[in-house]
Write a protein that holds these residues in place. Sequence first.
Motif, PDB file in Angstrom:
ATOM      1  N   HIS A 322       0.859  -1.189   0.000  1.00  6.16           N
ATOM      2  CA  HIS A 322       0.000   0.000   0.000  1.00  6.16           C
ATOM      3  C   HIS A 322       0.895   1.239   0.000  1.00  6.16           C
ATOM      4  O   HIS A 322       1.682   1.445   0.923  1.00  6.16           O
ATOM      5  CB  HIS A 322      -0.884  -0.006   1.246  1.00  6.16           C
ATOM      6  N   PRO A 323       0.808   2.094  -1.032  1.00  9.64           N
ATOM      7  CA  PRO A 323       1.763   3.211  -1.155  1.00  9.64           C
ATOM      8  C   PRO A 323       1.782   4.144   0.048  1.00  9.64           C
ATOM      9  O   PRO A 323       2.856   4.573   0.486  1.00  9.64           O
ATOM     10  CB  PRO A 323       1.323   3.926  -2.430  1.00  9.64           C
ATOM     11  N   VAL A 324       0.630   4.450   0.612  1.00  6.02           N
ATOM     12  CA  VAL A 324       0.587   5.380   1.746  1.00  6.02           C
ATOM     13  C   VAL A 324       1.147   4.723   3.000  1.00  6.02           C
ATOM     14  O   VAL A 324       1.976   5.308   3.720  1.00  6.02           O
ATOM     15  CB  VAL A 324      -0.854   5.879   1.977  1.00  6.02           C
ATOM     16  N   ARG A 325       0.720   3.493   3.281  1.00  3.62           N
ATOM     17  CA  ARG A 325       1.208   2.790   4.467  1.00  3.62           C
ATOM     18  C   ARG A 325       2.710   2.511   4.368  1.00  3.62           C
ATOM     19  O   ARG A 325       3.426   2.522   5.377  1.00  3.62           O
ATOM     20  CB  ARG A 325       0.428   1.487   4.685  1.00  3.62           C
ATOM     21  N   ARG A 326       3.185   2.257   3.153  1.00  4.32           N
ATOM     22  CA  ARG A 326       4.617   2.031   2.945  1.00  4.32           C
ATOM     23  C   ARG A 326       5.411   3.285   3.271  1.00  4.32           C
ATOM     24  O   ARG A 326       6.442   3.228   3.953  1.00  4.32           O
ATOM     25  CB  ARG A 326       4.877   1.580   1.508  1.00  4.32           C
ATOM     26  N   VAL A 327       4.944   4.439   2.809  1.00  2.00           N
ATOM     27  CA  VAL A 327       5.623   5.701   3.097  1.00  2.00           C
ATOM     28  C   VAL A 327       5.587   5.990   4.595  1.00  2.00           C
ATOM     29  O   VAL A 327       6.582   6.442   5.186  1.00  2.00           O
ATOM     30  CB  VAL A 327       4.984   6.854   2.302  1.00  2.00           C
ATOM     31  N   MET A 328       4.471   5.717   5.227  1.00  2.31           N
ATOM     32  CA  MET A 328       4.353   5.945   6.663  1.00  2.31           C
ATOM     33  C   MET A 328       5.317   5.059   7.446  1.00  2.31           C
ATOM     34  O   MET A 328       5.925   5.506   8.428  1.00  2.31           O
ATOM     35  CB  MET A 328       2.921   5.693   7.118  1.00  2.31           C
TER      36      MET A 328
END
Length: 539
Positions: A322-328
């Motif tokens: 998941h792009p957002v969860r990965r960045v977080m």
Amino acid sequence: MNNNGAGETAEFDYVIVGAGSAGCVLANRLSANGKHSVLLLEAGPKDSNIWIHVPLGYGKLFKEKSVNWMYQTEPEPGLGGRQVFQPRGKVLGGSSSINGLLYVRGQHEDYDRWRQRGNVGWGYDDVLPYFKKAENQQRGADDYHGTGGPLSVSDWRHEDPLSEAFVKAAVEAGIPFNPDFNGKTQEGAGFFQTTTQRGRRASSAYCYLRPAMGRSNLHVETSALAQRILFEGRRASAVVYRQNGNPRTARARKEVLVSGGAYNSPQLLQLSGVGPADLLKSHGIDVVLDAAGVGNDLQDHLQVRIVTRCAQKITLNDIINHPVRRVMAGARYALARSGPLTVAAGTSGAFFKTDPRLASPDIQIHFIPFSTDKMGEKLHPFSGFTASVCQLRPESRGSLKIGSADPSAPPEIRINYLATETDRAAFIDGIRILRKILAAPALKSYCVDEVYPGANVTSDEDLLDFCRKTGSTVYHPTSTCRMGNDPLAVVDQRLRVRGIEGLRVVDASVMPDLMSGNTNAPTIMIAEKASDMILEDAR
């Protein structure tokens, strides 16, 4: 060391070949008193790749050629003729820079068995002080652990409900809770500790080599591939290596110390004329010592993985995909050195007996909150987690042989997995017990179904077929230059190559047999003990 011209020779008291788990320890300890000059040779580069220092980064390094030897076995008869990928570190820190970071010493009985086989000074009571000397234990010192040593040993830094549920499920299945796999006993279920320091990988290069780099008597050369050891009669006198295309020679006034690991150490000995005479002659290598045991008795841990589909989106699959969860997750690691990027190659696990008549556990379970078809490849697109079965003391034995007189050519690796009935039965029984754990109440709410092998795989024959088709290494090769007193033993109890002067092997290859657990911590212990012996013999 100054850049010598092609063919020029430098001289040191000790020349160490291989800057891995053992070589970095030797370099630190032998140079510490300032009395001895030490050269450390490493075929790979400096440990500057950023993923080396991030715990979960081992997944990025699994097939990274710049820091990995990328070996393969020969076709394995017990695995249906499949070749098994064998990643090994080719970088400062060696495999401790790319491994799964678990700190597991093995069982007390492992070392007592070494002693009972005639290796005086290698019983559990003998080696425990060296484990404690190496260790900087986050939990503090006690009868089994030390503080103030170079090697940081820490608890995990990522709260994961799946890993906690696994431990509870194992207890529900009848396995006792164990708060410390490296304490009084190994048996039980609990959480692994890791070789990390405040969320960063604590490789042997980071813990041992980096603090010693400023010493004027320690010289470290990277991209330096050892070609062969030179001898004067039966005494090791120098190491020829190639660096940036140029041949160089390093003479050893006292000793040559080979620390290339279970694959590269026997390879270098064979290339240098120490090994099975017929093999050496077949490659046009002059025989210095006919030593049939060099490359013999290769052992490794096999693992077979069960993948389960998770009912909740709480796995690393869900975070990384998941792009957002990965960045977080990346931001959390950057700011606090915590979160999913601190996950090692096992968060929780268990050690148990497949037969109550056994004296000690014969199975290790690694639990990890993610899933993939093959280690080092993309995570599954669905929510999933993995628990693997590893047989701790395989009876199967293999071999390491050079396939060429070219030092840059990979050796021929034959591990001979699943060659005995004991090994085959252990996996079948181990999978059945693991399934009981996965079906226990604590995990039931998380489990949708078993992705593979799948609920329809139940018979002994089908389970064994699954093992043959999917089993892979846990990356623990040992014993190819093993210690002992018998005709096939390569080194004696002080790790000196039998029949040769001025030459020792110090790494996992000297283990008389495979540890009941992960091999990095025992390898560091071996190098700590070897350092004392080398300095004693130098007096």
